[in-house]
Design a protein around this motif. Structure first.
Motif, PDB file in Angstrom:
ATOM      1  N   MET A  73       0.862  -1.192   0.000  1.00 49.13           N
ATOM      2  CA  MET A  73       0.000   0.000   0.000  1.00 49.13           C
ATOM      3  C   MET A  73       0.888   1.227   0.000  1.00 49.13           C
ATOM      4  SD  MET A  73      -2.758   1.180   2.958  1.00 49.13           S
ATOM      5  CE  MET A  73      -3.977  -0.061   2.621  1.00 49.13           C
ATOM      6  N   THR A  74       0.380   2.334  -0.516  1.00 49.48           N
ATOM      7  CA  THR A  74       1.132   3.581  -0.437  1.00 49.48           C
ATOM      8  C   THR A  74       0.166   4.752  -0.495  1.00 49.48           C
ATOM      9  OG1 THR A  74       3.030   4.797  -1.335  1.00 49.48           O
ATOM     10  CG2 THR A  74       1.518   3.826  -2.940  1.00 49.48           C
ATOM     11  N   VAL A  75       0.703   5.937  -0.618  1.00 50.19           N
ATOM     12  CA  VAL A  75      -0.109   7.131  -0.766  1.00 50.19           C
ATOM     13  C   VAL A  75       0.460   7.933  -1.926  1.00 50.19           C
ATOM     14  CG1 VAL A  75       1.313   8.368   0.919  1.00 50.19           C
ATOM     15  CG2 VAL A  75      -0.979   9.195   0.402  1.00 50.19           C
ATOM     16  N   LEU A  76      -0.415   8.481  -2.739  1.00 51.45           N
ATOM     17  CA  LEU A  76      -0.010   9.332  -3.854  1.00 51.45           C
ATOM     18  C   LEU A  76      -0.723  10.666  -3.717  1.00 51.45           C
ATOM     19  CD1 LEU A  76      -0.240   6.778  -6.820  1.00 51.45           C
ATOM     20  CD2 LEU A  76       1.811   7.447  -5.553  1.00 51.45           C
ATOM     21  N   LYS A  77      -0.043  11.723  -4.097  1.00 51.34           N
ATOM     22  CA  LYS A  77      -0.658  13.049  -4.052  1.00 51.34           C
ATOM     23  C   LYS A  77      -0.859  13.611  -5.457  1.00 51.34           C
ATOM     24  CE  LYS A  77      -1.028  14.039   0.419  1.00 51.34           C
ATOM     25  NZ  LYS A  77      -0.717  12.730   0.976  1.00 51.34           N
ATOM     26  N   ASP A  78      -0.084  13.127  -6.396  1.00 53.74           N
ATOM     27  CA  ASP A  78      -0.146  13.667  -7.754  1.00 53.74           C
ATOM     28  C   ASP A  78      -1.156  12.880  -8.586  1.00 53.74           C
ATOM     29  OD1 ASP A  78       0.265  14.527 -10.341  1.00 53.74           O
ATOM     30  OD2 ASP A  78       2.427  14.761 -10.089  1.00 53.74           O
ATOM     31  N   PRO A  79      -2.242  13.536  -9.018  1.00 51.55           N
ATOM     32  CA  PRO A  79      -3.259  12.833  -9.806  1.00 51.55           C
ATOM     33  C   PRO A  79      -2.699  12.187 -11.069  1.00 51.55           C
ATOM     34  CG  PRO A  79      -4.034  14.994  -9.142  1.00 51.55           C
ATOM     35  CD  PRO A  79      -2.577  14.947  -8.792  1.00 51.55           C
ATOM     36  N   LYS A  80      -1.644  12.775 -11.612  1.00 53.69           N
ATOM     37  CA  LYS A  80      -1.065  12.177 -12.836  1.00 53.69           C
ATOM     38  C   LYS A  80      -0.556  10.769 -12.532  1.00 53.69           C
ATOM     39  CE  LYS A  80       1.925  15.495 -13.661  1.00 53.69           C
ATOM     40  NZ  LYS A  80       1.554  16.454 -12.603  1.00 53.69           N
ATOM     41  N   ASN A  81       0.042  10.594 -11.382  1.00 52.89           N
ATOM     42  CA  ASN A  81       0.527   9.271 -11.008  1.00 52.89           C
ATOM     43  C   ASN A  81      -0.628   8.334 -10.681  1.00 52.89           C
ATOM     44  OD1 ASN A  81       3.235   9.957 -11.324  1.00 52.89           O
ATOM     45  ND2 ASN A  81       3.381  10.769  -9.234  1.00 52.89           N
ATOM     46  N   ALA A  82      -1.635   8.872 -10.002  1.00 50.00           N
ATOM     47  CA  ALA A  82      -2.783   8.037  -9.651  1.00 50.00           C
ATOM     48  C   ALA A  82      -3.477   7.506 -10.907  1.00 50.00           C
ATOM     49  CB  ALA A  82      -3.755   8.837  -8.792  1.00 50.00           C
ATOM     50  N   ARG A  83      -3.536   8.322 -11.933  1.00 50.69           N
ATOM     51  CA  ARG A  83      -4.207   7.894 -13.162  1.00 50.69           C
ATOM     52  C   ARG A  83      -3.513   6.711 -13.817  1.00 50.69           C
ATOM     53  NH1 ARG A  83      -6.762  12.961 -16.494  1.00 50.69           N
ATOM     54  NH2 ARG A  83      -8.002  13.795 -14.768  1.00 50.69           N
ATOM     55  N   LEU A  84      -2.240   6.586 -13.587  1.00 51.34           N
ATOM     56  CA  LEU A  84      -1.497   5.475 -14.182  1.00 51.34           C
ATOM     57  C   LEU A  84      -1.917   4.133 -13.584  1.00 51.34           C
ATOM     58  CD1 LEU A  84       2.074   7.093 -14.270  1.00 51.34           C
ATOM     59  CD2 LEU A  84       0.475   6.807 -16.179  1.00 51.34           C
ATOM     60  N   LEU A  85      -2.611   4.174 -12.443  1.00 53.09           N
ATOM     61  CA  LEU A  85      -3.002   2.931 -11.779  1.00 53.09           C
ATOM     62  C   LEU A  85      -4.460   2.572 -11.997  1.00 53.09           C
ATOM     63  CD1 LEU A  85      -1.214   3.442  -8.326  1.00 53.09           C
ATOM     64  CD2 LEU A  85      -0.393   2.176 -10.308  1.00 53.09           C
ATOM     65  N   LYS A  86      -5.206   3.448 -12.655  1.00 52.49           N
ATOM     66  CA  LYS A  86      -6.651   3.239 -12.740  1.00 52.49           C
ATOM     67  C   LYS A  86      -7.021   1.932 -13.422  1.00 52.49           C
ATOM     68  CE  LYS A  86      -8.870   7.669 -12.127  1.00 52.49           C
ATOM     69  NZ  LYS A  86      -9.769   8.697 -12.680  1.00 52.49           N
ATOM     70  N   ASP A  87      -6.248   1.531 -14.403  1.00 59.08           N
ATOM     71  CA  ASP A  87      -6.584   0.307 -15.146  1.00 59.08           C
ATOM     72  C   ASP A  87      -5.742  -0.885 -14.732  1.00 59.08           C
ATOM     73  OD1 ASP A  87      -8.510   1.681 -16.654  1.00 59.08           O
ATOM     74  OD2 ASP A  87      -6.962   2.444 -18.020  1.00 59.08           O
ATOM     75  N   ASP A  88      -5.016  -0.744 -13.655  1.00 55.03           N
ATOM     76  CA  ASP A  88      -4.184  -1.850 -13.168  1.00 55.03           C
ATOM     77  C   ASP A  88      -5.058  -2.765 -12.308  1.00 55.03           C
ATOM     78  OD1 ASP A  88      -2.355  -3.547 -11.903  1.00 55.03           O
ATOM     79  OD2 ASP A  88      -0.785  -2.016 -11.936  1.00 55.03           O
ATOM     80  N   LYS A  89      -5.352  -3.945 -12.810  1.00 56.41           N
ATOM     81  CA  LYS A  89      -6.280  -4.839 -12.114  1.00 56.41           C
ATOM     82  C   LYS A  89      -5.672  -5.454 -10.853  1.00 56.41           C
ATOM     83  CE  LYS A  89      -8.846  -5.937 -16.317  1.00 56.41           C
ATOM     84  NZ  LYS A  89      -9.829  -4.899 -15.967  1.00 56.41           N
ATOM     85  N   ALA A  90      -4.389  -5.287 -10.656  1.00 56.33           N
ATOM     86  CA  ALA A  90      -3.763  -5.819  -9.442  1.00 56.33           C
ATOM     87  C   ALA A  90      -3.839  -4.835  -8.282  1.00 56.33           C
ATOM     88  CB  ALA A  90      -2.300  -6.168  -9.723  1.00 56.33           C
ATOM     89  N   ILE A  91      -4.388  -3.650  -8.576  1.00 59.49           N
ATOM     90  CA  ILE A  91      -4.356  -2.577  -7.569  1.00 59.49           C
ATOM     91  C   ILE A  91      -5.740  -1.963  -7.386  1.00 59.49           C
ATOM     92  CG2 ILE A  91      -3.426  -0.267  -7.099  1.00 59.49           C
ATOM     93  CD1 ILE A  91      -0.865  -1.165  -8.517  1.00 59.49           C
ATOM     94  N   ASN A  92      -6.083  -1.739  -6.141  1.00 60.57           N
ATOM     95  CA  ASN A  92      -7.283  -0.983  -5.803  1.00 60.57           C
ATOM     96  C   ASN A  92      -6.841   0.441  -5.494  1.00 60.57           C
ATOM     97  OD1 ASN A  92      -9.603   0.131  -4.781  1.00 60.57           O
ATOM     98  ND2 ASN A  92      -9.983  -1.468  -3.271  1.00 60.57           N
ATOM     99  N   LEU A  93      -7.331   1.420  -6.228  1.00 62.08           N
ATOM    100  CA  LEU A  93      -6.809   2.788  -6.103  1.00 62.08           C
ATOM    101  C   LEU A  93      -7.190   3.453  -4.782  1.00 62.08           C
ATOM    102  CD1 LEU A  93      -5.141   4.927  -7.517  1.00 62.08           C
ATOM    103  CD2 LEU A  93      -7.194   5.701  -8.710  1.00 62.08           C
ATOM    104  N   ASN A  94      -8.319   3.056  -4.182  1.00 65.46           N
ATOM    105  CA  ASN A  94      -8.768   3.666  -2.915  1.00 65.46           C
ATOM    106  C   ASN A  94      -8.759   5.191  -2.992  1.00 65.46           C
ATOM    107  OD1 ASN A  94      -9.325   1.360  -1.342  1.00 65.46           O
ATOM    108  ND2 ASN A  94      -7.172   1.092  -0.822  1.00 65.46           N
ATOM    109  N   ASP A  95      -9.399   5.742  -4.013  1.00 65.99           N
ATOM    110  CA  ASP A  95      -9.460   7.200  -4.143  1.00 65.99           C
ATOM    111  C   ASP A  95     -10.779   7.707  -3.579  1.00 65.99           C
ATOM    112  OD1 ASP A  95     -10.788   5.880  -6.208  1.00 65.99           O
ATOM    113  OD2 ASP A  95     -10.682   7.630  -7.526  1.00 65.99           O
ATOM    114  N   VAL A  96     -10.665   8.621  -2.636  1.00 62.63           N
ATOM    115  CA  VAL A  96     -11.854   9.218  -2.012  1.00 62.63           C
ATOM    116  C   VAL A  96     -11.664  10.722  -1.927  1.00 62.63           C
ATOM    117  CG1 VAL A  96     -12.404   7.161  -0.650  1.00 62.63           C
ATOM    118  CG2 VAL A  96     -10.913   8.913   0.313  1.00 62.63           C
TER     119      VAL A  96
END
Length: 596
Positions: A329-352
């Protein structure tokens, strides 16, 4: 990376909290600058504190099902993995904060739990100390929130206060709340927590030697009186509605072990808590390791054996670590980086949607920022939507002093309520001319520790240049930004702020006597309104007062509020049972497990 891992393994301690000599020296240095609000916190009282006393339900009273999905275990599970429940509704109409969280058996079994294991979290910022009374930086809270408990705690989804060390409470009059403690709850030292520990905690926060940054949260003239071994009364000199919410936050009201403080001298390098996890290792800039508190009062929790926080300050490195599975698990602050994970099926983005507000106080002791026309000119000169589009790729919204997610209290950020938030460069130039501040030069301090802070400062610099303001960017280390804030040594000081336990603590930063009024703003009208809000127990009346205060913020501008972001806490799919909070707190880690 392999080299780093090997080095970390060499520094792995045995079974007790450990600090290397180098680490201890560094920590002592950091502790001396342990500071204030880097990011400060959560929520308004969702319940109305009526002076009329209400009786706490008996501990054995039937309780409702757990709010969150209650994990169950396969075989060895505590058959009745008892999870405390939300406070039962008091009979009558009294919405007062009474509650008895008697553990109950799980009503349903939504998932099978795997007990044990280690959760590895890549953290973005190194904590600047672990004393909950002396340090409020969010990087520190992210660690000590698992080590300590307070009288109440926060619901993951609503942020409403609910029982923790206290199983119930009642107002004995409009200045006093009486708390009944659970019996048999122990500190990590093994000693039982009693009412004397609550009194000691309050007295310690009030001790000038501790210099608690959030001392104002406790309200006017607070004192603690022990009624008996398990009953304590907290009283203010005047009615103070936020008191319950304040004691639902570990920052700064974590209940601490007096014997540990007296033995160690302070809590910079020691832990005197009763939370679900114990400290095993703290190696600054490398990692923090926590282990399960086997005597934690909530039977069946925590589920994990260990949590390891690895400090990876570079966001792209954290992104790589979560993608490769190096961390869970980690934390991201930059939306550009978060978007890179949106379609990664191995990861739950947990964006709220979060409560995190990008904001800066104006130092009103410095000219020309002492002139409200200049502060208004700066606000008119900022195109907040362009800022959001540029820095957050549109993944944010403008905010006032209360984040829009605090729907019960926040008023809409529109032209009617916040006229100075509307981009108007002509108005900005006019106000600067009237104030005799054309061509003014000021600075803004920011740290790269949070991915969006420097880009935000750069966009502000470009926008304000268009209205004739020369904004100089001072890039500092995170601890230096916070120290400058506390020293009042800044023009503008950019940080993220979140996690306020009550609307008063969001807005109280503008009270002339508030300890975290970093910009020394002073206005008798503001003081009067804030004092009215905190002395009012009727929720609807409080809302009217706080709406008026927010509009005054919009015209007086003691702070420059910009936007709120989303929280991104990407986790591998094998991380189960986790509930992200808008505040950024991770209280749900005690209910989290790894299924791998």
């Amino acid at each position: 990376m392999a080299h780093d891992s090997a080095r970390r393994d060499q520094e792995m301690p045995a079974a007790s909290p450990r600090l290397t000599r180098r680490a201890a020296l560094r920590l002592m240095a950091l502790g001396s600058v342990a500071l204030g609000l880097a990011a400060c916190t959560p929520t308004p009282p969702r319940t109305e504190q009526k002076p009329a006393a209400t009786t706490a339900p008996a501990a054995s009273a039937p309780t409702s099902a757990p709010a969150a999905a209650q994990p169950t275990t396969a075989a060895a599970a505590p058959a009745a993995a008892a999870k405390p429940t939300d406070a039962p509704k008091p009979a009558a109409q009294a919405p007062a904060p009474t509650a008895a969280a008697a553990p109950t058996a799980a009503a349903a079994a939504p998932a099978t739990v795997k007990r044990g294991g280690t959760l590895v979290i890549a953290a973005d910022v190194n904590p600047v100390g672990l004393d909950p009374h002396a340090v409020t930086a969010f990087s520190s809270v992210a660690i000590y929130e698992h080590l300590y408990s307070s009288l109440a705690t926060l619901d993951y989804k609503t942020n409403a206060a609910k029982p923790d060390l206290a199983e119930s409470w009642r107002n004995t009059d409009d200045k006093t709340v009486e708390f009944k403690l659970r019996q048999g709850v122990k500190f990590h030292s093994g000693r039982e927590i009693t009412a004397e520990d609550v009194k000691y905690t309050v007295d310690r926060i009030l001790d000038p030697k501790v210099a608690a940054p959030l001392i104002s949260y406790l309200g006017p003239g607070i004192k603690a009186d022990v009624v008996d071994k398990y009953t304590v009364r907290l009283s203010n000199e005047t009615p103070y509605a936020p008191l319950l919410s304040v004691f639902a936050d570990r920052r700064p009201t974590a209940i601490v072990d007096r014997e540990v403080v007296e033995k160690q001298g302070d809590l910079k390098n020691a832990v005197g808590g009763s939370g679900p996890f114990k400290l095993v290792e703290y190696t600054p800039d490398v990692r923090v390791v926590l282990e399960k508190n086997g005597d934690y009062w909530e039977k069946g929790f925590p589920i994990l054996d260990r949590i390891e926080f690895r400090f990876i300050t570079d966001e792209t490195a954290r992104l790589a670590a979560i993608r490769t599975g190096e961390v869970d698990m980690t934390v991201l602050k930059d939306p550009k980086n978060a978007r890179l994970l949106k379609d990664d099926k191995a990861i739950n983005l947990n964006d709220v949607p979060s409560f995190w507000r990008s904001a800066s106080p104006f130092n009103t002791e410095r000219k020309p920022l002492d002139d409200v026309r200049v502060r208004q000119a700066i606000s008119y000169g900022i195109d907040r939507q362009e800022l959001i589009n540029t820095v957050l790729l549109g993944d944010g919204v403008p905010t006032g002093p209360l984040p829009p997610g605090e729907a019960e209290w926040a008023i809409p950020v529109n032209a009617e309520n916040f006229p100075t938030y509307q981009y108007n460069p002509d108005k900005a130039r006019q106000l600067l001319k009237e104030a005799g501040a054309e061509g003014m030069k000021i600075s803004i301090q920011a740290a790269p520790a949070y991915a969006t802070d420097i880009p935000t400062a750069q966009v502000l610099q470009a926008q304000l240049k268009k209205v004739g303001i020369d904004l100089q960017i001072q890039q500092l280390e995170w601890a230096a930004v916070l120290q400058a804030q506390r020293d009042r040594n800044f023009d503008l000081n950019l940080t993220f702020n979140t996690n306020r336990p009550d609307p008063d603590t969001y807005l109280g930063v503008a009270h002339s006597k508030f300890s975290q009024n970093w910009g020394r703003y002073s206005n008798p009208q503001m003081d009067t309104l804030i004092e009215k809000g905190r002395g009012t127990f009727n929720v609807e009346e409080r809302k009217k007062t706080y709406a008026e205060i927010q509009r005054l913020f919009a015209t007086e501008l003691p702070y420059l509020y910009l936007f709120v972001i989303k929280n991104y806490e990407p986790a591998r799919q094998h991380v189960k049972g986790y509930t992200p909070m808008a505040s950024g707190y991770r209280l749900a880690l005690k209910e989290t497990w790894v299924d791998k």
